[in-house]
Design an enzyme around this catalytic site. Structure first.
Site, PDB file in Angstrom:
ATOM      1  CG  LEU A  29      -2.008  -1.371   1.508  1.00 20.03           C
ATOM      2  CD1 LEU A  29      -2.337  -1.447   2.593  1.00 20.03           C
ATOM      3  CD2 LEU A  29      -2.800  -0.989   0.293  1.00 20.03           C
ATOM      4  N   PRO A  30       0.260   2.462  -0.252  1.00 18.90           N
ATOM      5  CG  PRO A  30      -0.961   3.891  -1.684  1.00 18.90           C
ATOM      6  CD  PRO A  30      -0.997   2.649  -0.833  1.00 18.90           C
ATOM      7  CB  THR A  63       7.802   2.228   2.452  1.00 19.63           C
ATOM      8  OG1 THR A  63       8.614   1.540   1.253  1.00 19.63           O
ATOM      9  CG2 THR A  63       8.857   3.017   2.945  1.00 19.63           C
ATOM     10  CE  LYS A  69      12.172   0.427   0.921  1.00 14.53           C
ATOM     11  NZ  LYS A  69      10.854   0.529   0.325  1.00 14.53           N
TER      12      LYS A  69
END
Length: 311
Positions: A64-65, A95, A170
């Site tokens: 997902l965004p 992320t 990340k």
């Protein structure tokens, strides 16, 4: 295995294609059903909500965004949490915010379900080809159980330990890359404005010491082992080089914000009396400000580098 997947954008579409090629039965959901049509035509199933998806598969993946979208899908109305069963696992490939992941992890744990953060790196091309890294943290038995599914999506899989650690990794990875980009833009604009053809400049510098090695590998030389003596290249000499570069920037009228900050760091290190120490000794200053001390066993570092060189 019946695998639920939510989020069929540029990254999700590539990963789901590889999961389907690996023989997994997909259950899909996205804001746009048309994003799933090709997969459905090849045998995937559609779920009308995250809740329905959770109740009809063994393991769930989300791509997902960002944090708001993930929280709505995971714990909102008709979200995954409402449909997940005890022992079921959710791997978030987005992320995401480590804070959000850790908070929702506790909520999922209250229901007996497992939330693992599993951000990926490789871009859309890597998602499509399977040449992609996945960093995973959270419940280790769930990681081991579903490793065959994970292997269908990437070729570099790293288990990071406690939940949230993978999301931290990340963010470190992405932030470093964008900071390097900003620094390179500053350096190259200076070089071009000083009269060098950009193609020739690029061809030249990529064959220098910095161009010939992987960015993060340089950390193993001094920063990670906390070893700055004897110097490979003395701080006083590096300070001279950066001083010359910032002076050139002034002469050709190029703003050098990052270079000037770098020079300030190195000047402060000189003020500590570190002239003869390695040029990277200025990196100690940031450890002091952050309140951390990094000192990795050099043999552990050498073992990792040797293993990489053999692959």
């Amino acid at each position: 295995m019946r695998v639920g997947f939510i989020g069929l954008g540029l990254m999700g579409s590539g990963m789901t294609n590889n999961l389907q090629k690996a023989g997994h039965q997909l259950v899909l959901h996205d804001l746009r059903r048309e994003a799933a049509e090709k997969l459905i035509a090849n045998g995937a199933e559609w779920a009308n909500s995250p809740r329905d998806l959770a109740g009809s598969c063994e393991v769930v993946f989300t791509s997902l965004p960002g944090p708001p979208e993930f929280e709505a899908v995971a714990a909102g109305k008709n979200g995954l949490l409402e449909g997940m069963q005890r022992g079921q696992a959710l791997f978030d490939l987005s992320t995401n915010s480590p804070t959000v992941i850790r908070r929702l992890h506790k909520i999922f744990a209250e229901k007996g379900a497992h939330l693992l953060d599993s951000p990926v790196s490789g871009g859309p091309a890597g998602a499509a080809s399977g040449k992609m890294a996945l960093w995973i943290s959270g419940d280790e038995p769930s990681y081991n159980k579903y490793r065959p599914v994970i292997d269908a999506m990437g070729d570099q899989i790293f288990y990071m330990g406690d939940v949230g650690a993978a999301s931290v990794a990340k963010l470190v990875h992405n932030l470093a890359g964008y900071m390097v980009n900003t620094a390179l833009a500053e350096c190259f604009t200076m070089g071009v404005k000083a009269g060098v053809d950009p193609l020739l400049l690029w061809k030249a510098v990529r064959q220098g010491a910095n161009g010939r090695r992987r960015t993060f590998d340089t950390l193993a030389e001094h920063f990670l082992p906390n070893h700055y003596d004897p110097a490979r290249f003395a701080l006083k000499l590096a300070h001279k080089d950066v001083s010359l570069a910032t002076q050139l920037g002034k002469e050709v009228g190029v703003p050098m914000r990052l270079a000037n900050l770098t020079l300030e760091e190195m000047t402060e290190a000189l003020g500590r009396g570190w002239q003869a120490r390695d040029s990277r000794s200025s990196m100690i200053l940031q450890q002091e400000r952050a309140g951390v001390k990094i000192a990795v066993d050099p043999e552990d570092l050498r073992a990792i580098l040797r293993a990489d060189s053999n692959n």
